[in-house]
Write an enzyme that holds these catalytic residues in place. Sequence first.
Site, PDB file in Angstrom:
ATOM      1  N   LYS A 183       0.859  -0.955  -0.048  1.00 41.83           N
ATOM      2  CA  LYS A 183       0.607   0.307  -0.276  1.00 41.83           C
ATOM      3  C   LYS A 183       1.052   1.329   0.082  1.00 41.83           C
ATOM      4  O   LYS A 183       1.848   1.154   0.627  1.00 41.83           O
ATOM      5  CB  LYS A 183      -1.264  -0.029   1.177  1.00 41.83           C
TER       6      LYS A 183
HETATM    7  C1  LIG Z   1      -5.406  -4.853   1.126  1.00 42.39           C
HETATM    8  C2  LIG Z   1      -7.012  -4.304   0.876  1.00 42.39           C
HETATM    9  C3  LIG Z   1      -7.598  -4.989   2.245  1.00 42.39           C
HETATM   10  C4  LIG Z   1      -7.032  -5.727   3.003  1.00 42.39           C
HETATM   11  O1  LIG Z   1      -6.742  -5.027   3.855  1.00 42.39           O
HETATM   12  P1  LIG Z   1      -4.960  -5.646   5.060  1.00 42.39           P
HETATM   13  O2  LIG Z   1      -4.241  -4.633   5.823  1.00 42.39           O
HETATM   14  O3  LIG Z   1      -4.241  -6.344   4.161  1.00 42.39           O
HETATM   15  O4  LIG Z   1      -5.990  -6.508   5.605  1.00 42.39           O
HETATM   16  C5  LIG Z   1      -9.121  -4.967   1.598  1.00 42.39           C
HETATM   17  N1  LIG Z   1      -9.566  -4.023   0.461  1.00 42.39           N
HETATM   18  C6  LIG Z   1      -8.440  -3.688  -0.583  1.00 42.39           C
HETATM   19  C7  LIG Z   1      -8.987  -3.390  -1.902  1.00 42.39           C
HETATM   20  C8  LIG Z   1      -7.271  -3.894  -0.379  1.00 42.39           C
HETATM   21  O5  LIG Z   1      -6.446  -3.968  -1.201  1.00 42.39           O
END
Ligand SMILES: *Cc1c(COP(=O)(O)O)cnc(C)c1O
Length: 383
Positions: A183
């Site tokens: 992210k």
């Molecule tokens: C990465 C992601 C999540 C989950 O995030 P985590 O921190 O890994 O639990 C949820 N929704 C979307 C669209 C994502 O890309």
Amino acid sequence: MRKHFLPFSRPSISEEEIAAVAEVLRSGWITTGPKSAEFEKEFRGYCGAEGAVALASATAGMHLLLQALGIGPGDEVVTPAMTWVSTVNLIVLAGATPVFADVDRETLMTTAALIEPCLSARTRLIVPVHFAGAAADMAPIRRLAAARGIPLVEDAAHAAGTEYQGKRIGRSGTAIFSFHPIKNMTTGEGGMFCSDDPELLERVRRLKFHGLGVDAFDRSMQGRSPQAEVQEPGYKYNLTDIAAVLGLGQLRRLDGFIAKRAELARRYAERLAEVPEILPLAVPPWPMRHAWHLYIVRLDIERAGMGRDEFMAELKKRNIGTGLHFRAVHQQKHYRQALGLPPGALPATEWNSDRICSLPLFPAMEMEDVDDVVAAVKEVLSR
Ligand SMILES: *Cc1c(COP(=O)(O)O)cnc(C)c1O
């Protein structure tokens, strides 16, 4: 061809961040504590949110929200199938039913018009996704949810630093952010739950730590009150200070990361304009700051004479990494069998699911890396 493999994503961790993590490790307090509290405060300030709760992941945040809203058997939750599987898994594990809204073919974003036909008397929650760092058009979605009295949570996993109509995502309503390593900012693993609903915040704060009426850390105690009692059964989803201190450093650099990502994205757009088989996602027309979490293109498979998976494999042979965000949830093994939606049920989602591919995009990339990617793409397509 490139000598070294270019991954599709790589976190940018500074020496200062490494030193700050080491300092926490030496401090004698490594789990949830003062750094987590500071991270919550800083993130809240950055977004302009009323409250923020740091968590072990975005998935944890969604789990706590479903629990806080009491969502269970007989309830429906409306979400796109063009999303990460975590949301749908949690809905199903809660005993509720996911109802999939299709997305706009060019932005991968669900809209009020696509959500509306999915609503029923059983709808208990709507989960739009801010996709790839762009902002979903929230104003019409908010109006629709408010008119029906249905809670709304923004999946902001891609949207740390994204702005919509001049305001950061997280400032109003309820939004859940992710700090997974791919992210825009990372804590290793982590998430943040932002809301303007004080009751919901209180509930999530309690549920994240065993349902005790206290946080994992009470500053006046320099620890947790050993007398704290369970107010309701809860989970163990707190964020450690080791992770939070990394988040503090990353948050300070987030605007710089986004600026660099935007520059790289502009370069991609320019260079790819001359490749007719490659269709980048459209940038939505409403006022926003795009955080450029992902650079997603669609392969014109008819024109290219090859499938997306083959395209990705050929790029890999040329030392170019790619990602797939996302394979539509309803087309994955379990959901194909369990839900049995007929092909064509979600036309724009399915069209994209077969064609999307995320090209390398991370702040430490150079413009020449973009040129390498585009050169490799052209070579693959010219075969
Ligand atoms: C990465 C992601 C999540 C989950 O995030 P985590 O921190 O890994 O639990 C949820 N929704 C979307 C669209 C994502 O890309």
